[in-house]
Motif scaffolding. Structure first.
Motif, PDB file in Angstrom:
ATOM      1  N   ARG A 101     -57.762  25.280  34.898  1.00 36.37           N
ATOM      2  CA  ARG A 101     -58.241  25.422  33.516  1.00 36.37           C
ATOM      3  C   ARG A 101     -57.405  24.585  32.551  1.00 36.37           C
ATOM      4  O   ARG A 101     -57.130  24.988  31.413  1.00 36.37           O
ATOM      5  CB  ARG A 101     -58.254  26.896  33.081  1.00 36.37           C
ATOM      6  CG  ARG A 101     -59.103  27.782  33.969  1.00 36.37           C
ATOM      7  CD  ARG A 101     -59.167  29.211  33.454  1.00 36.37           C
ATOM      8  NE  ARG A 101     -59.932  30.074  34.345  1.00 36.37           N
ATOM      9  CZ  ARG A 101     -61.256  30.172  34.361  1.00 36.37           C
ATOM     10  NH1 ARG A 101     -61.971  29.435  33.514  1.00 36.37           N
ATOM     11  NH2 ARG A 101     -61.868  30.979  35.195  1.00 36.37           N
ATOM     12  N   MET A 102     -57.018  23.423  33.000  1.00 36.57           N
ATOM     13  CA  MET A 102     -56.265  22.509  32.149  1.00 36.57           C
ATOM     14  C   MET A 102     -57.192  21.920  31.086  1.00 36.57           C
ATOM     15  O   MET A 102     -58.401  21.756  31.306  1.00 36.57           O
ATOM     16  CB  MET A 102     -55.639  21.398  33.008  1.00 36.57           C
ATOM     17  CG  MET A 102     -54.691  20.477  32.265  1.00 36.57           C
ATOM     18  SD  MET A 102     -53.883  19.306  33.395  1.00 36.57           S
ATOM     19  CE  MET A 102     -52.710  20.403  34.192  1.00 36.57           C
ATOM     20  N   ASP A 103     -56.633  21.591  29.953  1.00 38.22           N
ATOM     21  CA  ASP A 103     -57.393  20.985  28.864  1.00 38.22           C
ATOM     22  C   ASP A 103     -58.064  19.700  29.327  1.00 38.22           C
ATOM     23  O   ASP A 103     -57.456  18.886  30.034  1.00 38.22           O
ATOM     24  CB  ASP A 103     -56.445  20.688  27.701  1.00 38.22           C
ATOM     25  CG  ASP A 103     -57.141  19.989  26.568  1.00 38.22           C
ATOM     26  OD1 ASP A 103     -57.886  20.656  25.829  1.00 38.22           O
ATOM     27  OD2 ASP A 103     -56.948  18.755  26.449  1.00 38.22           O
ATOM     28  N   LYS A 104     -59.331  19.501  28.946  1.00 35.52           N
ATOM     29  CA  LYS A 104     -60.084  18.338  29.422  1.00 35.52           C
ATOM     30  C   LYS A 104     -59.427  17.026  29.010  1.00 35.52           C
ATOM     31  O   LYS A 104     -59.401  16.060  29.779  1.00 35.52           O
ATOM     32  CB  LYS A 104     -61.513  18.379  28.875  1.00 35.52           C
ATOM     33  CG  LYS A 104     -62.389  17.239  29.399  1.00 35.52           C
ATOM     34  CD  LYS A 104     -63.803  17.323  28.868  1.00 35.52           C
ATOM     35  CE  LYS A 104     -64.673  16.246  29.482  1.00 35.52           C
ATOM     36  NZ  LYS A 104     -64.168  14.867  29.246  1.00 35.52           N
ATOM     37  N   GLY A 105     -58.847  16.991  27.831  1.00 37.47           N
ATOM     38  CA  GLY A 105     -58.186  15.772  27.395  1.00 37.47           C
ATOM     39  C   GLY A 105     -56.996  15.433  28.278  1.00 37.47           C
ATOM     40  O   GLY A 105     -56.759  14.264  28.606  1.00 37.47           O
ATOM     41  N   GLU A 106     -56.234  16.460  28.694  1.00 34.99           N
ATOM     42  CA  GLU A 106     -55.092  16.240  29.571  1.00 34.99           C
ATOM     43  C   GLU A 106     -55.547  15.817  30.966  1.00 34.99           C
ATOM     44  O   GLU A 106     -54.938  14.955  31.596  1.00 34.99           O
ATOM     45  CB  GLU A 106     -54.230  17.508  29.653  1.00 34.99           C
ATOM     46  CG  GLU A 106     -53.043  17.427  30.607  1.00 34.99           C
ATOM     47  CD  GLU A 106     -51.990  16.402  30.206  1.00 34.99           C
ATOM     48  OE1 GLU A 106     -51.090  16.138  31.028  1.00 34.99           O
ATOM     49  OE2 GLU A 106     -52.071  15.867  29.072  1.00 34.99           O
ATOM     50  N   ILE A 107     -56.657  16.428  31.448  1.00 33.04           N
ATOM     51  CA  ILE A 107     -57.206  16.016  32.749  1.00 33.04           C
ATOM     52  C   ILE A 107     -57.597  14.547  32.706  1.00 33.04           C
ATOM     53  O   ILE A 107     -57.252  13.758  33.600  1.00 33.04           O
ATOM     54  CB  ILE A 107     -58.428  16.883  33.122  1.00 33.04           C
ATOM     55  CG1 ILE A 107     -58.003  18.327  33.377  1.00 33.04           C
ATOM     56  CG2 ILE A 107     -59.124  16.307  34.358  1.00 33.04           C
ATOM     57  CD1 ILE A 107     -59.165  19.271  33.638  1.00 33.04           C
ATOM     58  N   ASP A 108     -58.313  14.150  31.657  1.00 33.82           N
ATOM     59  CA  ASP A 108     -58.746  12.752  31.537  1.00 33.82           C
ATOM     60  C   ASP A 108     -57.544  11.818  31.476  1.00 33.82           C
ATOM     61  O   ASP A 108     -57.551  10.743  32.092  1.00 33.82           O
ATOM     62  CB  ASP A 108     -59.621  12.569  30.292  1.00 33.82           C
ATOM     63  CG  ASP A 108     -60.989  13.218  30.439  1.00 33.82           C
ATOM     64  OD1 ASP A 108     -61.375  13.517  31.595  1.00 33.82           O
ATOM     65  OD2 ASP A 108     -61.658  13.432  29.412  1.00 33.82           O
ATOM     66  N   ARG A 109     -56.513  12.223  30.737  1.00 33.75           N
ATOM     67  CA  ARG A 109     -55.326  11.370  30.625  1.00 33.75           C
ATOM     68  C   ARG A 109     -54.669  11.172  31.985  1.00 33.75           C
ATOM     69  O   ARG A 109     -54.321  10.046  32.367  1.00 33.75           O
ATOM     70  CB  ARG A 109     -54.323  11.997  29.642  1.00 33.75           C
ATOM     71  CG  ARG A 109     -53.100  11.111  29.375  1.00 33.75           C
ATOM     72  CD  ARG A 109     -52.023  11.861  28.621  1.00 33.75           C
ATOM     73  NE  ARG A 109     -51.411  12.916  29.411  1.00 33.75           N
ATOM     74  CZ  ARG A 109     -50.508  12.703  30.373  1.00 33.75           C
ATOM     75  NH1 ARG A 109     -50.133  11.465  30.668  1.00 33.75           N
ATOM     76  NH2 ARG A 109     -49.997  13.710  31.043  1.00 33.75           N
ATOM     77  N   ARG A 110     -54.509  12.269  32.721  1.00 30.27           N
ATOM     78  CA  ARG A 110     -53.852  12.174  34.034  1.00 30.27           C
ATOM     79  C   ARG A 110     -54.695  11.367  35.023  1.00 30.27           C
ATOM     80  O   ARG A 110     -54.160  10.553  35.780  1.00 30.27           O
ATOM     81  CB  ARG A 110     -53.584  13.570  34.589  1.00 30.27           C
ATOM     82  CG  ARG A 110     -52.507  14.344  33.844  1.00 30.27           C
ATOM     83  CD  ARG A 110     -52.040  15.505  34.685  1.00 30.27           C
ATOM     84  NE  ARG A 110     -51.089  16.365  33.991  1.00 30.27           N
ATOM     85  CZ  ARG A 110     -50.344  17.267  34.589  1.00 30.27           C
ATOM     86  NH1 ARG A 110     -50.460  17.446  35.909  1.00 30.27           N
ATOM     87  NH2 ARG A 110     -49.512  18.012  33.911  1.00 30.27           N
ATOM     88  N   VAL A 111     -56.000  11.619  35.035  1.00 29.92           N
ATOM     89  CA  VAL A 111     -56.877  10.891  35.954  1.00 29.92           C
ATOM     90  C   VAL A 111     -56.866   9.407  35.630  1.00 29.92           C
ATOM     91  O   VAL A 111     -56.762   8.555  36.527  1.00 29.92           O
ATOM     92  CB  VAL A 111     -58.313  11.455  35.902  1.00 29.92           C
ATOM     93  CG1 VAL A 111     -59.280  10.527  36.630  1.00 29.92           C
ATOM     94  CG2 VAL A 111     -58.354  12.846  36.519  1.00 29.92           C
ATOM     95  N   ASN A 112     -56.952   9.061  34.351  1.00 27.66           N
ATOM     96  CA  ASN A 112     -56.944   7.655  33.963  1.00 27.66           C
ATOM     97  C   ASN A 112     -55.620   6.985  34.309  1.00 27.66           C
ATOM     98  O   ASN A 112     -55.593   5.827  34.758  1.00 27.66           O
ATOM     99  CB  ASN A 112     -57.238   7.512  32.467  1.00 27.66           C
ATOM    100  CG  ASN A 112     -58.676   7.861  32.115  1.00 27.66           C
ATOM    101  OD1 ASN A 112     -59.568   7.764  32.963  1.00 27.66           O
ATOM    102  ND2 ASN A 112     -58.914   8.265  30.877  1.00 27.66           N
ATOM    103  N   GLU A 113     -54.510   7.700  34.126  1.00 31.30           N
ATOM    104  CA  GLU A 113     -53.205   7.126  34.442  1.00 31.30           C
ATOM    105  C   GLU A 113     -53.067   6.902  35.945  1.00 31.30           C
ATOM    106  O   GLU A 113     -52.621   5.840  36.393  1.00 31.30           O
ATOM    107  CB  GLU A 113     -52.090   8.047  33.946  1.00 31.30           C
ATOM    108  CG  GLU A 113     -50.690   7.469  34.175  1.00 31.30           C
ATOM    109  CD  GLU A 113     -49.590   8.356  33.635  1.00 31.30           C
ATOM    110  OE1 GLU A 113     -48.407   8.073  33.936  1.00 31.30           O
ATOM    111  OE2 GLU A 113     -49.889   9.340  32.924  1.00 31.30           O
ATOM    112  N   ALA A 114     -53.486   7.892  36.744  1.00 35.84           N
ATOM    113  CA  ALA A 114     -53.405   7.748  38.197  1.00 35.84           C
ATOM    114  C   ALA A 114     -54.332   6.641  38.683  1.00 35.84           C
ATOM    115  O   ALA A 114     -53.983   5.867  39.579  1.00 35.84           O
ATOM    116  CB  ALA A 114     -53.756   9.064  38.878  1.00 35.84           C
TER     117      ALA A 114
END
Length: 386
Positions: free
Chosen positions: A133-146
């Motif tokens: 249940r992580m914040d969608k913005g944080e998920i997007d940031r991590r996925v984009n960085e990886a």
């Protein structure tokens, strides 16, 4: 009933183990791993026999050994996928024996990619974070960085079926990276790839570690992978640790004939002999049938002792004195030539970096580089003078 994590009062290791969330990007926190007197039984059969191991923060450690040696079992115990029979596992300053895998702050990459075929690359990589249940913005940031780290940005909206094997493995790695764990665990991740892609991917994994600095434990049966990737190699055999050290430590000073034969490709040649004499300049080793060679005389060597003489294939050359051999197979690789020979009742392999004119059936003599020879005890196989 599940035990709560404990802090054990073991002697401190290098650095401190934090387990909180990362700050400022992926790969900013890591932990040491300590394994203490670890044992694993399946019923009455013990498969891990009291292993002790220290893995420093940020270290890339490879567990290597033959099939059935216990390396994958040990990795799965660190991950929490196998129960501990006795002993302790610490990640950072936490005893994790009774913690579930998702409580250990680790991420594991398996031999199979285990991707969801109906989800895009983006969804596959972010799925575990969504479950948290992580914040969608944080998920997007991590996925984009990886994705940027792994070169997957152009493929984020594709499905696994549209990717090559190497790209699928990168997605599996990306799924681990976004979790920003304290420890990465890899279980033979390259075994499903073809030879060329394996070489490419092991370079990429090593570069990834150099960038993220996350503590990494990597299992393989391929000692070339171990040699080229590891900061430290742990050689396992029958549930025991045979030797721990840097790749070149193990290659140059193997502790025993098992490590000597396992580390290096082609393997070290091991020849039985008897110490004929010891002088100021070294020892004379009788290899039988009139073949006597000069060798170093390590401390503890005695005249008449049964020994095993070890010589790396690259430390042999054509000469007038040495091992009388008959050529069996010549294998040119381009940069070097491997020559498989018969010496008495055993096979020996020599590597020549220059072009040689050997043909199968030729009789020749292989001279040995005296300063590079290894002497092992004839009964125990342990290195003498270690």
């Amino acid at each position: 009933m599940v035990d709560r994590p404990e802090t054990l009062r073991y002697p401190s290791m290098r650095g401190g183990g934090g387990s909180g969330p990362s700050r400022g990007g992926i790969g900013r926190h890591m932990a040491e791993v300590a394994i203490r007197s670890l044992r694993k039984n399946y019923g009455a059969v013990e498969v891990i026999h009291g292993i002790d191991l220290e893995i420093a923060r940020g270290e890339f450690v490879v567990l290597v050994g033959p099939s059935g040696c216990g390396k994958s079992t040990l990795l799965r115990m660190i991950a929490g996928l196998e129960e501990v029979t006795a002993g302790d596992i610490l990640i950072g300053d936490r005893r994790v024996n009774h913690l579930s895998p998702n409580e250990r702050d680790i991420a594991m990459v398996f031999q199979s990619y285990a991707l969801y075929p109906h989800k895009t690359v983006r969804a596959n990589m972010g799925f575990s974070l969504k479950l948290r249940r992580m914040d969608k913005g944080e998920i997007d940031r991590r996925v984009n960085e990886a994705a940027e780290i792994l070169g997957l940005t152009p493929y984020l909206d594709r499905y696994p079926r549209a990717l090559s094997g190497g790209q699928r493995q990168r997605v599996a790695m990306g799924r681990a990276i976004v979790r920003d764990p304290q420890v990465f665990l890899f279980d033979e991740p390259l075994s499903n790839l073809d030879a060329k892609l394996r070489v490419q991917m092991r370079t990429e994994i090593r570069e990834l570690h150099q960038r993220l600095k996350t503590t990494t434990v990597y299992v393989t049966h391929d000692q070339i992978e171990a040699m080229t990737m590891a900061d430290k190699i742990v050689v396992l055999n029958g549930g025991h640790v045979e030797q721990v050290g840097s790749p070149l430590d193990l290659y140059d000073r193997p502790k025993n004939t098992f490590v000597a034969s396992f580390i290096g490709s082609p393997a070290m040649n091991i020849i039985d002999g008897t110490v004929q004499g010891i002088g100021a300049s070294g020892a004379r080793i009788d290899l039988g049938h009139g073949t006597v060679v000069d060798a170093p005389a390590p401390p503890g060597l005695t005249e008449g002792a049964r020994v095993k003489l070890g010589v790396r294939p690259e430390h042999m050359r054509a000469g007038e004195t040495g091992l009388p051999i008959r050529v069996r197979v010549v294998e040119p690789t381009g940069s070097e030539t491997h020559v498989v020979c018969q010496f008495q009742d055993r096979e020996v392999t020599a590597i020549f970096r220059e072009r040689v004119a050997f043909r199968p059936g030729d009789a020749a003599t292989l001279a040995l580089d005296t300063e590079s020879l290894h002497i092992f005890d004839g009964a125990s196989g342990m290195r003498l003078g270690a």
